[in-house]
Design a protein around this motif. Structure first.
Motif, PDB file in Angstrom:
ATOM      1  N   ASP A 109       0.835  -1.188   0.000  1.00 48.27           N
ATOM      2  CA  ASP A 109       0.000   0.000   0.000  1.00 48.27           C
ATOM      3  C   ASP A 109       0.883   1.256   0.000  1.00 48.27           C
ATOM      4  OD1 ASP A 109      -2.797   1.178   0.920  1.00 48.27           O
ATOM      5  OD2 ASP A 109      -1.219   2.115   2.135  1.00 48.27           O
ATOM      6  N   GLU A 110       0.426   2.317  -0.676  1.00 48.42           N
ATOM      7  CA  GLU A 110       1.329   3.461  -0.824  1.00 48.42           C
ATOM      8  C   GLU A 110       1.606   4.204   0.486  1.00 48.42           C
ATOM      9  OE1 GLU A 110      -0.819   5.321  -4.009  1.00 48.42           O
ATOM     10  OE2 GLU A 110      -1.348   6.997  -2.722  1.00 48.42           O
ATOM     11  N   ASN A 111       0.702   4.104   1.442  1.00 50.97           N
ATOM     12  CA  ASN A 111       0.985   4.709   2.745  1.00 50.97           C
ATOM     13  C   ASN A 111       2.125   3.978   3.453  1.00 50.97           C
ATOM     14  OD1 ASN A 111      -0.768   6.895   2.769  1.00 50.97           O
ATOM     15  ND2 ASN A 111      -2.496   5.566   3.288  1.00 50.97           N
ATOM     16  N   LEU A 122       4.421   2.426   1.856  1.00 49.87           N
ATOM     17  CA  LEU A 122       5.600   2.789   1.074  1.00 49.87           C
ATOM     18  C   LEU A 122       6.200   4.113   1.566  1.00 49.87           C
ATOM     19  CD1 LEU A 122       7.006   1.502  -1.296  1.00 49.87           C
ATOM     20  CD2 LEU A 122       5.562   2.811  -2.843  1.00 49.87           C
ATOM     21  N   LEU A 123       5.318   5.072   1.814  1.00 55.81           N
ATOM     22  CA  LEU A 123       5.779   6.363   2.327  1.00 55.81           C
ATOM     23  C   LEU A 123       6.437   6.197   3.691  1.00 55.81           C
ATOM     24  CD1 LEU A 123       2.723   8.529   1.259  1.00 55.81           C
ATOM     25  CD2 LEU A 123       5.080   9.040   0.640  1.00 55.81           C
ATOM     26  N   THR A 154      12.803   2.773  -2.201  1.00 56.34           N
ATOM     27  CA  THR A 154      11.487   3.387  -1.931  1.00 56.34           C
ATOM     28  C   THR A 154      11.328   4.714  -2.684  1.00 56.34           C
ATOM     29  OG1 THR A 154      12.434   4.243   0.113  1.00 56.34           O
ATOM     30  CG2 THR A 154      11.005   2.332   0.312  1.00 56.34           C
ATOM     31  N   THR A 188      10.587   3.839  -6.255  1.00 55.95           N
ATOM     32  CA  THR A 188       9.237   3.306  -6.412  1.00 55.95           C
ATOM     33  C   THR A 188       8.202   4.421  -6.287  1.00 55.95           C
ATOM     34  OG1 THR A 188      10.062   1.307  -5.358  1.00 55.95           O
ATOM     35  CG2 THR A 188       7.679   1.483  -5.603  1.00 55.95           C
ATOM     36  N   LEU A 189       8.396   5.297  -5.314  1.00 59.08           N
ATOM     37  CA  LEU A 189       7.459   6.416  -5.140  1.00 59.08           C
ATOM     38  C   LEU A 189       7.465   7.320  -6.366  1.00 59.08           C
ATOM     39  CD1 LEU A 189       8.102   7.268  -1.394  1.00 59.08           C
ATOM     40  CD2 LEU A 189       5.875   6.704  -2.379  1.00 59.08           C
ATOM     41  N   LEU A 197       5.602   5.829  -9.106  1.00 56.16           N
ATOM     42  CA  LEU A 197       4.169   5.793  -8.746  1.00 56.16           C
ATOM     43  C   LEU A 197       3.480   7.129  -9.027  1.00 56.16           C
ATOM     44  CD1 LEU A 197       2.661   3.452  -7.298  1.00 56.16           C
ATOM     45  CD2 LEU A 197       2.922   4.727  -5.185  1.00 56.16           C
ATOM     46  N   MET A 208      -1.928  12.545  -1.776  1.00 51.65           N
ATOM     47  CA  MET A 208      -1.018  11.488  -1.352  1.00 51.65           C
ATOM     48  C   MET A 208       0.006  11.995  -0.332  1.00 51.65           C
ATOM     49  SD  MET A 208       1.291   9.101  -3.763  1.00 51.65           S
ATOM     50  CE  MET A 208       2.701   8.206  -3.144  1.00 51.65           C
TER      51      MET A 208
END
Lengths: 163, 372
Positions: free
Chosen positions: A97-99, A101-102, A120, A123-124, A127, A139
């Motif tokens: 999940d992107e959260n 990821l952050l 990361t 990837t971000l 994204l 986001m």
């Protein structure tokens, strides 16, 4: 604390997350966290190391990442096979999940794990590359502080970027 | 959400993510917030981004800007292999120089007949007006040529070099240099140069501006020391044989300085490259343009005009760009193969049977966020 039996055993360290959960990790994993390397080398890592900025959920993931990287690198396989294996692992590892990821990105920055930070960030970036401004604001939880006139002027400048 | 706020409030970390984005996304994201705008627009960020993408994407070929008529431009994007119209936000722009992502333009307003010089980034579309140096020493002098010195991998700042006559001699010249870091002009002189030097075609390479004579002789102005010298030993006998009867032009691409010698009648081109130690030319490529396959020609015996040379990071990518028979074509030196970049015969500006582009109509540029 140094007895002859302990020398033959693998050194372990205890990492305590923000929410108080304690993780036991081997030295090969702990040394990947640059932020605590000095504590480990100076033998100041007892009884446990408190990591105030990382929750247990994220720390568990970070440890999983470091563990896999440590095992793959010391596994005696050829460099190309190890590289391929890590690539596959990294790809799957980023499938969250992107959260999360952050948070992983933030944790990698805090714990100073260069390879995970690079992974990361990359990837971000891929994204958000094609996202709209509104999606990106949401986001990253950024407030639009432009006035209507200012925003119009800025948008005019990049009108071609939408073509 | 907590971490998103942490990232958004941590500029260093945000920069790390933004650095990995392509230019197009970055320009779009300038309007996310004031902070994002400031971060993306800063010279510091621009330089980091350029360095990073030069290292990580070394094979990105440069874009090519073509002047189709005095004020109509097209740009060729090698990634999508097409020509697209490019509109400058100025009236009647004249493209003087292009250097590593920035352009030097001259724009004249039809009402006031005032001529403005502008530095322009075709990607961010930002421009800055450059007011030429003027004092009692250059009253009555003539500007012979302006050049642009910019290398984003070295510095986020650029220099504008103005070469002009002195008021007391036709054979003595002065050079003024504008530095975008200090926004000031510095003056150097007096220099002697042969009258037939191609003053308006100063090419930037390795911290020097280079001018060429039709004889192939090369002069360079060193921006660091303010000296103007002839490149000695640059013209061995082997080149002299080529120079006679050739058109000579100077081109820089991807860190390489080239002298192109075109024997127009024979349609034979030789490309000489300056050694990295700056001491002499060596023959890099040669092309017999008579070997362009007949299938590319509309009618036989048509003229060729050489536009530019594009150097890729590896030899396989190095390409000669030329105009032939209503097309913009490429010749790959390594594989000795020809291909059509774009066929202009269906375009509205196509004029059958004539050469529409010459060597001063093509300008390479790279994508940068460099502030002007």
């Amino acid at each position: 604390m140094s007895s002859s039996t302990e020398l033959t055993e693998k050194k372990v360290f205890l990492l305590k997350s923000l929410d108080g959960v304690i993780f036991e990790v081997e030295e090969s994993v702990a040394v990947q966290l640059e932020v605590i390397r000095e504590l480990i080398e100076g033998d100041c890592a007892r009884p446990f190391i408190s990591l105030y900025n990382v929750t247990s959920e994220i720390l568990a993931l970070v440890i999983e990442y470091c563990k896999h990287h440590a095992e793959t690198c010391s596994g005696g396989t050829s460099a190309t096979i190890a590289d391929e294996d890590l690539k596959t692992f990294d790809n799957e590892f980023m499938n969250v999940d992107e959260n999360i990821l952050l948070e992983l990105c933030s944790a990698a920055d805090y714990l100073d794990i260069k390879s995970l930070f690079e992974l990361t960030c990359r990837t971000l970036a891929s994204l958000i590359k094609d996202r709209t401004i509104i999606e990106v604001r949401k986001m990253f939880n950024v407030e639009n502080d432009f006035s209507v006139v200012e925003e119009k002027a800025v948008r005019k400048e990049f009108a071609w970027a939408f073509k | 959400m907590a971490s998103a706020t942490v990232i958004a409030g941590n500029d260093q970390m945000l920069i790390e993510i933004l650095l990995r984005l392509p230019i197009k996304s970055l320009i779009k994201f300038k309007s996310v917030s004031k902070n994002w705008h400031v971060l993306i627009s800063s010279p510091y960020f621009s330089q980091l981004h350029t360095l990073r993408h030069q290292l990580h994407l070394p094979n990105t070929p440069p874009y090519l800007l073509l002047r189709a008529s005095p004020s109509r431009f097209f740009y060729f994007n090698p990634e999508v292999n097409t020509f697209l119209p490019y509109d400058f936000p100025f009236s009647s722009p004249k493209l003087l120089r292009s250097c590593n992502g920035l352009l030097l333009l001259k724009c004249s307003s039809p009402e006031t007949a005032v001529e403005d010089y502008l530095i322009y980034n075709p990607i961010t579309r930002q421009s800055r007006k450059i007011v030429l140096y003027s004092d009692e020493k250059n009253a009555g002098t003539t500007v012979l040529g302006l050049s642009l010195a910019f290398d984003p991998s070295e510095s986020p700042y650029y220099k504008v070099v103005c070469l002009r006559t002195t008021e007391y001699s036709m054979y003595s010249y002065q050079i003024e240099v504008y530095d975008s870091q200090t926004c000031t002009w510095n003056r150097w002189g007096d220099f002697m140069l042969p009258y037939d030097t191609k003053f308006c075609n100063g090419v930037y390479w390795k911290n020097c501006i280079h001018w060429i004579r039709p004889t192939g002789e090369l002069f360079h102005f060193n921006l660091q020391y303010g000296t103007l010298e002839k490149r000695t030993g640059a013209l061995p006998g082997s080149i002299r044989a080529y120079v006679a009867g050739s058109e000579t032009f100077l081109r820089e691409s991807n860190g390489h300085l080239h002298m192109m010698l075109l024997l127009s009648e024979a349609k034979f081109l030789s490309v000489w490259e300056m050694r990295m130690d700056k001491h002499g030319w060596f023959l890099k490529y040669s092309v017999d343009l008579n070997t362009i396959p007949a299938t590319f020609a509309v009618i036989s015996g048509q003229a060729v005009s050489v536009l530019d040379i594009i150097r890729g990071e590896c030899e396989n990518d190095s390409t000669l760009v030329f105009h032939f028979s209503g097309k913009i074509m490429g010749y790959w030196f390594y594989t000795k193969s020809f291909d059509v970049f774009v066929d202009l015969r269906t375009d509205e500006f196509y004029q059958p049977g004539s050469l529409q582009f010459g060597c001063s109509d093509a300008y390479q540029f790279i994508e940068t966020l460099a502030p002007v």
